[in-house]
Design an enzyme around this catalytic site. Structure first.
Site, PDB file in Angstrom:
ATOM      1  CB  ILE A  14      -0.946  -0.008   1.229  1.00  0.00           C
ATOM      2  CG1 ILE A  14      -1.977  -1.137   1.108  1.00  0.00           C
ATOM      3  CG2 ILE A  14      -1.653   1.331   1.368  1.00  0.00           C
ATOM      4  CD1 ILE A  14      -2.870  -1.308   2.347  1.00  0.00           C
ATOM      5  CB  ALA A  83       5.732   1.772   8.676  1.00  0.00           C
ATOM      6  CB  ILE A  85       4.988  -5.474  11.536  1.00  0.00           C
ATOM      7  CG1 ILE A  85       4.872  -5.008  13.002  1.00  0.00           C
ATOM      8  CG2 ILE A  85       6.138  -4.771  10.834  1.00  0.00           C
ATOM      9  CD1 ILE A  85       6.066  -5.409  13.873  1.00  0.00           C
ATOM     10  CB  THR A  86       0.678  -9.016  10.890  1.00  0.00           C
ATOM     11  OG1 THR A  86       1.441  -9.601   9.840  1.00  0.00           O
ATOM     12  CG2 THR A  86      -0.376  -8.101  10.311  1.00  0.00           C
ATOM     13  CG  ASP A  88      -2.005 -11.975  12.226  1.00  0.00           C
ATOM     14  OD1 ASP A  88      -1.794 -10.842  12.695  1.00  0.00           O
ATOM     15  OD2 ASP A  88      -2.572 -12.162  11.135  1.00  0.00           O
ATOM     16  CD  GLN A 144      -4.923  -9.035  12.542  1.00  0.00           C
ATOM     17  OE1 GLN A 144      -5.976  -8.464  12.314  1.00  0.00           O
ATOM     18  NE2 GLN A 144      -3.847  -8.843  11.800  1.00  0.00           N
ATOM     19  CE1 TYR A 147      -1.649  -4.809  11.205  1.00  0.00           C
ATOM     20  CE2 TYR A 147      -4.042  -4.880  11.250  1.00  0.00           C
ATOM     21  CZ  TYR A 147      -2.864  -4.551  10.607  1.00  0.00           C
ATOM     22  OH  TYR A 147      -2.914  -3.964   9.363  1.00  0.00           O
ATOM     23  N   PRO A 177      -8.180   0.654   5.807  1.00  0.00           N
ATOM     24  CG  PRO A 177      -6.052   0.519   4.890  1.00  0.00           C
ATOM     25  CD  PRO A 177      -6.778   0.885   6.146  1.00  0.00           C
ATOM     26  CE1 TYR A 179      -9.585  -8.551   6.830  1.00  0.00           C
ATOM     27  CE2 TYR A 179      -7.737  -9.971   6.253  1.00  0.00           C
ATOM     28  CZ  TYR A 179      -8.626  -9.480   7.188  1.00  0.00           C
ATOM     29  OH  TYR A 179      -8.553  -9.908   8.495  1.00  0.00           O
TER      30      TYR A 179
HETATM   31  N1  CAA Z   1     -13.650 -16.774  14.628  1.00  0.00           N
HETATM   32  C1  CAA Z   1     -13.856 -17.803  15.468  1.00  0.00           C
HETATM   33  N2  CAA Z   1     -13.064 -18.884  15.512  1.00  0.00           N
HETATM   34  C2  CAA Z   1     -12.038 -18.924  14.674  1.00  0.00           C
HETATM   35  C3  CAA Z   1     -11.771 -17.866  13.758  1.00  0.00           C
HETATM   36  C4  CAA Z   1     -12.643 -16.792  13.765  1.00  0.00           C
HETATM   37  N3  CAA Z   1     -12.460 -15.743  12.929  1.00  0.00           N
HETATM   38  N4  CAA Z   1     -10.688 -18.180  13.051  1.00  0.00           N
HETATM   39  C5  CAA Z   1     -10.278 -19.382  13.498  1.00  0.00           C
HETATM   40  N5  CAA Z   1     -11.104 -19.827  14.464  1.00  0.00           N
HETATM   41  C6  CAA Z   1     -11.036 -21.096  15.198  1.00  0.00           C
HETATM   42  C7  CAA Z   1     -10.867 -22.245  14.242  1.00  0.00           C
HETATM   43  O1  CAA Z   1     -12.116 -22.635  13.746  1.00  0.00           O
HETATM   44  C8  CAA Z   1     -10.221 -23.279  15.110  1.00  0.00           C
HETATM   45  O2  CAA Z   1     -11.181 -23.846  15.941  1.00  0.00           O
HETATM   46  P1  CAA Z   1     -11.088 -25.413  16.302  1.00  0.00           P
HETATM   47  O3  CAA Z   1      -9.759 -25.581  16.978  1.00  0.00           O
HETATM   48  O4  CAA Z   1     -12.259 -25.597  17.202  1.00  0.00           O
HETATM   49  O5  CAA Z   1     -11.199 -26.127  14.996  1.00  0.00           O
HETATM   50  C9  CAA Z   1      -9.328 -22.454  16.026  1.00  0.00           C
HETATM   51  O6  CAA Z   1      -9.868 -21.124  15.991  1.00  0.00           O
HETATM   52  C10 CAA Z   1      -7.890 -22.422  15.550  1.00  0.00           C
HETATM   53  O7  CAA Z   1      -7.864 -21.853  14.228  1.00  0.00           O
HETATM   54  P2  CAA Z   1      -6.551 -21.898  13.355  1.00  0.00           P
HETATM   55  O8  CAA Z   1      -6.303 -23.308  12.935  1.00  0.00           O
HETATM   56  O9  CAA Z   1      -6.600 -20.862  12.296  1.00  0.00           O
HETATM   57  O10 CAA Z   1      -5.488 -21.517  14.502  1.00  0.00           O
HETATM   58  P3  CAA Z   1      -3.973 -21.241  14.346  1.00  0.00           P
HETATM   59  O11 CAA Z   1      -3.461 -21.115  15.742  1.00  0.00           O
HETATM   60  O12 CAA Z   1      -3.319 -22.180  13.391  1.00  0.00           O
HETATM   61  O13 CAA Z   1      -3.945 -19.816  13.626  1.00  0.00           O
HETATM   62  C11 CAA Z   1      -4.316 -17.528  13.338  1.00  0.00           C
HETATM   63  C12 CAA Z   1      -4.517 -18.719  14.257  1.00  0.00           C
HETATM   64  C13 CAA Z   1      -2.813 -17.297  13.113  1.00  0.00           C
HETATM   65  C14 CAA Z   1      -4.892 -16.342  14.048  1.00  0.00           C
HETATM   66  C15 CAA Z   1      -5.000 -17.794  11.977  1.00  0.00           C
HETATM   67  O14 CAA Z   1      -6.375 -18.106  12.224  1.00  0.00           O
HETATM   68  C16 CAA Z   1      -4.957 -16.583  11.088  1.00  0.00           C
HETATM   69  O15 CAA Z   1      -3.945 -16.275  10.483  1.00  0.00           O
HETATM   70  N6  CAA Z   1      -6.058 -15.842  10.997  1.00  0.00           N
HETATM   71  C17 CAA Z   1      -6.134 -14.644  10.145  1.00  0.00           C
HETATM   72  C18 CAA Z   1      -5.839 -13.436  10.944  1.00  0.00           C
HETATM   73  C19 CAA Z   1      -6.007 -12.252  10.016  1.00  0.00           C
HETATM   74  O16 CAA Z   1      -7.062 -12.033   9.412  1.00  0.00           O
HETATM   75  N7  CAA Z   1      -4.969 -11.458   9.919  1.00  0.00           N
HETATM   76  C20 CAA Z   1      -5.031 -10.333   9.027  1.00  0.00           C
HETATM   77  C21 CAA Z   1      -3.666 -10.109   8.452  1.00  0.00           C
HETATM   78  S1  CAA Z   1      -3.715  -8.882   7.172  1.00  0.00           S
HETATM   79  C22 CAA Z   1      -3.958  -7.477   8.013  1.00  0.00           C
HETATM   80  O17 CAA Z   1      -3.937  -7.403   9.197  1.00  0.00           O
HETATM   81  C23 CAA Z   1      -4.183  -6.258   7.153  1.00  0.00           C
HETATM   82  C24 CAA Z   1      -5.384  -5.544   7.556  1.00  0.00           C
HETATM   83  O18 CAA Z   1      -5.274  -4.473   8.168  1.00  0.00           O
HETATM   84  C25 CAA Z   1      -6.706  -6.061   7.168  1.00  0.00           C
END
Ligand code: CAA
Length: 240
Positions: A14, A83, A85-86, A88, A144, A147, A177, A179
């Protein structure tokens, strides 16, 4: 005379789109970066935009580098705090360092850059600060807490500093923003990202240029009555 703009994290994602949009609007842009020197050199060759390396989470580095930019290019009129970072992970898995790194860079960087540039803007009676927040600071996001807290903090920071700048010709705004198609979003595991995209009413990820156009507007002469606001650019994913 061309405005002088500094875009943090301004050489890719971005930030790169923002640097280019401000350049197109006639500003002299300096892009800050923290990572890869080779990529930054390639960015400068491609765009003609100067790149300067420092960590925006380092208070003194912001003060020193902004002073050096002002000495080389002229007083800084526009700052885009992009600037970010994540680190997560669910709270159970998130370390103190994951928390602290994100707060230090994403939120601390806004404070550090404002300390370096806001007083001069006030003194000269014109300035634009645009802070890049996030949909996840507005709505929260599983995995997050760091974040979301930092980005939510950016929205409060924006509204507070806007009040300090309002009578002095300095506007302070945020863009939230959704996604966007960048490396940061590409790092989200594919099955998780698929579920997120399915919830975006527009039906796709955003493009970096769609954020940059909003930033260019907020930095323009015409946006002098817009301050303390948050512009959400998220394909309808979060409306309030
Ligand atoms: N709501 C409720 N439950 C959720 C969920 C949600 N949104 N996401 C995952 N879960 C649950 C899963 O269903 C799972 O449940 P079970 O164990 O009962 O099956 C449990 O949580 C574990 O899920 P994961 O396997 O995903 O867990 P993990 O530990 O491997 O990973 C995580 C966790 C790293 C947070 C991963 O879910 C992830 O990366 N999520 C995305 C986070 C995200 O959107 N980050 C945005 C980055 S981009 C950004 O930040 C830019 C911006 O400004 C938009």
């Amino acid at each position: 005379m061309a405005r002088i703009a500094v875009v943090t994290g301004g050489s890719r994602g971005i930030g790169e789109a923002i640097s280019l949009a401000l350049q197109k609007a006639g500003a002299t842009v300096v892009a800050n970066y923290a990572g890869n020197d080779e990529k930054a050199r390639a960015f400068t060759e491609r765009t003609g935009i100067a790149a300067r390396k420092w960590d925006v989470g380092d208070h003194q580095a912001c003060i020193d580098n902004c002073a050096a930019i002002a000495a080389e290019f002229g007083p800084i009129d526009i700052v885009v705090n992009n600037a970010g970072i994540t680190r997560d992970g669910t709270l159970a898995r998130m370390s103190y360092d994951d928390w602290h790194d994100v707060m230090r860079v994403n939120l601390g960087g806004c404070f550090n850059m404002a300390k370096a540039c806001f007083p001069g803007m006030v003194e000269r009676g014109w300035g634009r600060i645009v802070n890049i927040g996030s949909i996840n600071g507005q709505a929260g996001q599983y995995g997050q807490v760091n974040y979301a807290a930092a980005k939510s903090g950016i929205h409060g920071f924006t509204k507070a500093l806007a009040q300090e700048g309002a009578k002095k010709g300095v506007t302070v705004n945020a863009i939230a923003p959704g996604y966007i198609d960048t490396d940061m979003v590409a790092a989200v595991p594919a099955p998780v990202l698929e579920k997120i995209v399915a919830k975006i009413p527009v039906g796709r990820l955003g493009q970096a240029e769609e954020i940059a156009r909003g930033v260019a507007f907020l930095c323009s002469e015409n946006a002098g009555f817009v301050t303390g606001s948050t512009m959400s650019i998220n394909g309808g994913q979060h409306m309030y």
